[in-house]
Design a protein around this motif. Structure first.
Motif, PDB file in Angstrom:
ATOM      1  N   LYS A 144     -12.153  -0.316  -1.078  1.00  0.00           N
ATOM      2  CA  LYS A 144     -10.890  -0.978  -0.711  1.00  0.00           C
ATOM      3  C   LYS A 144      -9.776   0.044  -0.514  1.00  0.00           C
ATOM      4  O   LYS A 144      -9.088   0.050   0.512  1.00  0.00           O
ATOM      5  CB  LYS A 144     -10.469  -1.966  -1.824  1.00  0.00           C
ATOM      6  N   THR A 145      -9.615   0.899  -1.507  1.00  0.00           N
ATOM      7  CA  THR A 145      -8.544   1.896  -1.428  1.00  0.00           C
ATOM      8  C   THR A 145      -8.771   2.837  -0.243  1.00  0.00           C
ATOM      9  O   THR A 145      -7.833   3.150   0.497  1.00  0.00           O
ATOM     10  CB  THR A 145      -8.467   2.700  -2.737  1.00  0.00           C
ATOM     11  N   THR A 146     -10.010   3.260  -0.067  1.00  0.00           N
ATOM     12  CA  THR A 146     -10.325   4.160   1.047  1.00  0.00           C
ATOM     13  C   THR A 146      -9.957   3.515   2.379  1.00  0.00           C
ATOM     14  O   THR A 146      -9.354   4.159   3.249  1.00  0.00           O
ATOM     15  CB  THR A 146     -11.825   4.511   1.010  1.00  0.00           C
TER      16      THR A 146
ATOM     17  N   ILE B  50      -0.396   2.065  -2.760  1.00  0.00           N
ATOM     18  CA  ILE B  50      -1.790   2.499  -2.859  1.00  0.00           C
ATOM     19  C   ILE B  50      -2.067   2.983  -4.265  1.00  0.00           C
ATOM     20  O   ILE B  50      -1.396   3.864  -4.775  1.00  0.00           O
ATOM     21  CB  ILE B  50      -2.075   3.647  -1.856  1.00  0.00           C
ATOM     22  N   GLU B  51      -3.049   2.387  -4.874  1.00  0.00           N
ATOM     23  CA  GLU B  51      -3.451   2.741  -6.231  1.00  0.00           C
ATOM     24  C   GLU B  51      -2.255   2.752  -7.180  1.00  0.00           C
ATOM     25  O   GLU B  51      -1.404   1.879  -7.119  1.00  0.00           O
ATOM     26  CB  GLU B  51      -4.211   4.069  -6.221  1.00  0.00           C
ATOM     27  N   SER B  52      -2.168   3.777  -8.010  1.00  0.00           N
ATOM     28  CA  SER B  52      -1.100   3.777  -9.006  1.00  0.00           C
ATOM     29  C   SER B  52       0.217   4.189  -8.359  1.00  0.00           C
ATOM     30  O   SER B  52       0.232   4.945  -7.399  1.00  0.00           O
ATOM     31  CB  SER B  52      -1.451   4.750 -10.117  1.00  0.00           C
TER      32      SER B  52
ATOM     33  N   LEU C  84      -1.007  -3.789   0.325  1.00  0.00           N
ATOM     34  CA  LEU C  84      -0.867  -3.684  -1.123  1.00  0.00           C
ATOM     35  C   LEU C  84      -2.237  -3.533  -1.783  1.00  0.00           C
ATOM     36  O   LEU C  84      -3.084  -4.415  -1.691  1.00  0.00           O
ATOM     37  CB  LEU C  84      -0.164  -4.932  -1.674  1.00  0.00           C
ATOM     38  N   ASP C  85      -2.427  -2.410  -2.451  1.00  0.00           N
ATOM     39  CA  ASP C  85      -3.696  -2.140  -3.115  1.00  0.00           C
ATOM     40  C   ASP C  85      -3.566  -2.542  -4.577  1.00  0.00           C
ATOM     41  O   ASP C  85      -2.868  -1.901  -5.349  1.00  0.00           O
ATOM     42  CB  ASP C  85      -4.007  -0.642  -2.979  1.00  0.00           C
ATOM     43  N   GLU C  86      -4.233  -3.591  -4.941  1.00  0.00           N
ATOM     44  CA  GLU C  86      -4.195  -4.119  -6.305  1.00  0.00           C
ATOM     45  C   GLU C  86      -2.774  -4.174  -6.861  1.00  0.00           C
ATOM     46  O   GLU C  86      -2.473  -3.531  -7.871  1.00  0.00           O
ATOM     47  CB  GLU C  86      -5.085  -3.263  -7.200  1.00  0.00           C
ATOM     48  N   PRO C  87      -1.896  -4.945  -6.232  1.00  0.00           N
ATOM     49  CA  PRO C  87      -0.480  -4.925  -6.626  1.00  0.00           C
ATOM     50  C   PRO C  87      -0.213  -5.517  -8.004  1.00  0.00           C
ATOM     51  O   PRO C  87       0.839  -5.248  -8.576  1.00  0.00           O
ATOM     52  CB  PRO C  87       0.191  -5.767  -5.541  1.00  0.00           C
TER      53      PRO C  87
HETATM   54 MG   LIG Z   1      -8.915   1.170  -5.475  1.00  0.00          MG
END
Ligand SMILES: [Mg+2]
Ligand SMILES: Nc1ncnc2c1ncn2[C@@H]1O[C@H](COP(=O)(O)OP(=O)(O)OP(=O)(O)O)[C@@H](O)[C@H]1O
Lengths: 307, 265
Positions: A44-46, A84-86, A157-160
């Motif tokens: 997902k992040t990639t 993205i991510e943290s 939004l990556d895992e918001p």
């Molecule tokens: Mg991720």
């Protein structure tokens, strides 16, 4: 309105020999919330990083607003907000000061943009607290504020909701919904938490081991995984024969010697039961099951099988 | 670009090293003033108090700017260049979008600003000490010279900064690199008569020392005029100095931009 805001064709990313994302084709339509669902390490992040030009795709291409990301970065990115991510901010500055830096770089003219963004995520404006002293949830909120500050048309939004408490999650969910419904924003959101996506998304893409397994609207997915009746019988093969001949249906599955799953729930259960018994098949159980999306998710991603 | 530099300034808020850099400007002038006041050889060598001050200021230039400044710059560079990596802000900057080249240029501009501040502060502190202890002449020239020297040294130190960015290791490692580089430069200055011209010209301190000493000789009393004559064939013109340093700076910035781009992924 079926205009594609994000569209990828065979998007692929390799890290060495490992294919983190493989031949991905996702389609995010204007004014919709698209949930990218996948387990840890699914890619997902990639994928999102490639969409933002943070990492180069090994093959394939991605278009945002109809323009290829590789060459039109400068036209696309100002209209995209991302997380993205943290979250990453300068620890020696306050939240407001951090946002001020990015507001300056983004050339935001509106004076109250920072204040509005902070209010939206429930952080105080001009607070004295340094970012280094923020709690996990506050950091995440600040990152969301950064993503929405410049009023972008597309949010990635990556895992918001990482690190947010239940009330925070509900708040974020409500304002994402609001951004989409009231302001017509398009939102691409990723998560490994299915109920979260199910509550929020209009369309869902399920990704596993870098591959897109399903892409469907939430409604279609729910329909697909509707009810079924599970029969526990003495002879499943014989029961199948009965269903075919007497009830003229093929909409069932024989799971094993004793289990049969009838997907057509419009048929009269009592009549089927009687018919089975008349044909010398013992029925020990007939039960209506409803597959939750969760089960479905587990099933398609090869997780623990369904009960 | 100006925006980026402005933002680099904002990022420094509450960082103590800015004050430390200014404090470092006091490091050499004060003890050197004391030395010059009480060292009989110097007093005997110079006929006027203004000459004593000239010598004192030259030492400040030599130790403070040529020896200390590369170290300070290396450390400041590490702080500036590691900040995005350490705080994970690279992604937010890249999605603005800010190009890695622009970011590198802004940070290099910060280095030049820092060195200018340091050099002006050094000279002002020297002048302050000089007013108390000696006689002061030619403040304008000294300020101008120290700023030029600072800019040249900074340009010449950029290869070091590129190396620091290349390794992107801990701060300790970077500081060690800087000290090593400073010492290397100083050793180079001591033995420059024995070195091939190319090497002398590639080390910023010997290069600027040669040019600076000659330039200063024309403007004020200089302690070791005889020494200088020995290097007559080696002394570069200011144009040569600028050319070499610009070349080094451009190449270093290009390398840094490349490294930064690759790191960003
Ligand atoms: Mg991720
Ligand atoms: N920079 C990298 N170098 C090498 N491999 C990487 C890199 N980034 C990601 N990967 C690999 O790519 C795969 C997908 O990672 P990705 O971060 O996209 O997963 P994800 O879906 O975001 O997972 P999560 O839910 O844990 O955030 C993983 O196997 C990961 O190890």
């Amino acid at each position: 309105m079926n205009e594609m805001i994000v569209e990828t064709t065979n998007l692929t990313k390799c890290y060495g020999a490992q294919k983190s994302v493989e031949a991905l084709n996702i389609h995010v339509r204007r004014g919709r919330i698209y949930g990218l669902l996948g387990r840890n390490g699914a890619g997902k992040t990639t994928t999102m990083k490639m969409l933002l030009g943070l990492t180069k795709a090994t093959a394939g291409e991605a278009k945002i607003f109809g323009k290829p990301i590789g060459t039109s970065e400068r036209e696309i990115l100002p209209h995209v907000g991302s997380l993205i991510e943290s979250p990453g901010f300068y620890p020696n500055l306050t939240g407001t000061e951090n946002l001020k830096i990015f507001a300056e770089l983004r050339r935001i003219k509106k004076k109250d943009a920072i204040q509005n963004a902070l209010e939206l995520v429930g952080l105080p404006y001009r607070d004295k607290k340094l970012y280094a002293q923020y709690s996990l949830g506050m950091k995440q909120r600040l990152a969301i504020a950064l993503a929405v500050m410049h009023n972008p048309d597309l949010l990635i939004l990556d895992e918001p909701i990482n690190g947010l408490d239940p009330i925070g999650i509900a708040e974020v969910r409500a304002f994402i919904r609001e951004l989409c419904d009231a302001q017509g924003k398009t939102i691409l959101i990723s998560s490994h938490i299915l109920p979260e996506i199910a509550l929020l998304a209009d369309d869902i893409g399920i990704i596993d081991k870098g591959r897109l397994l399903e892409e469907e609207s939430l409604a279609a997915l729910e329909e697909k995984n509707g009810k079924y009746i599970r029969f526990l019988v003495s002879d499943a093969a014989k029961a199948a024969q009965v269903l075919l001949q007497t009830f003229k249906t093929q909409n069932f599955k024989v799971e094993n010697n004793h289990t049969l799953r009838l997907l057509d729930t419009t048929l009269p259960v009592a009549a089927i039961n009687r018919c089975f018994v008349e044909n010398g098949i013992d029925v020990s159980d007939a039960h209506v099951f409803e597959d939750t999306l969760e089960d479905y998710f587990k099933k398609v991603t090869g997780g623990v099988g369904i009960a | 670009m100006l925006r980026l530099i402005k933002c680099e300034f904002w990022k420094l808020k509450r960082k103590r090293f800015v004050q430390l850099v200014v404090a470092a400007a006091f490091l050499f002038p004060i003890p050197l003033t004391y030395l010059c006041m009480h060292w009989p050889t110097i007093q005997a060598h110079c006929s006027t108090q203004a000459e004593v001050f000239d010598m004192m200021w030259q030492s400040v230039l030599g130790y403070g700017i040529q020896l200390l400044l590369p170290c300070i710059l290396g450390i400041v560079a590490a702080l500036l260049f590691f900040s995005e990596r350490d705080n994970d802000t690279f992604k937010s900057l890249r999605t603005v979008p800010v190009s890695s080249t622009a970011l590198v240029l802004a940070k290099v501009a910060m280095l030049f600003l820092f060195s200018t501040i340091f050099c002006v502060a050094s000279t002002l502190v020297s002048v302050g000490c000089g007013l108390v202890a000696f006689e002061v002449q030619g403040i304008g020239y000294k300020l101008w010279m120290s700023i030029k020297m600072g800019v040249y040294i900074t340009a010449g130190t950029l290869p070091l900064v590129a190396i620091v960015v290349f390794f992107s290791k801990s701060y300790i490692f970077s500081i060690l690199l800087c000290v090593f580089y400073s010492v290397l430069n100083d050793v180079g200055t001591f033995v420059m008569g024995a070195l091939p011209k190319a090497i002398v010209y590639l080390l910023p301190v010997p290069l600027t020392t040669l040019w600076g000493a000659t330039d200063m000789q024309q403007h004020m009393a200089i302690g070791d005029a005889d020494d200088l004559r020995a290097f007559a064939g080696l002394v570069p013109s200011e144009a040569t100095v600028i050319l070499i340093l610009t070349g080094m700076a451009v190449i270093s910035v290009a390398i840094m931009a490349l490294l930064y781009k690759r790191r960003g992924e």
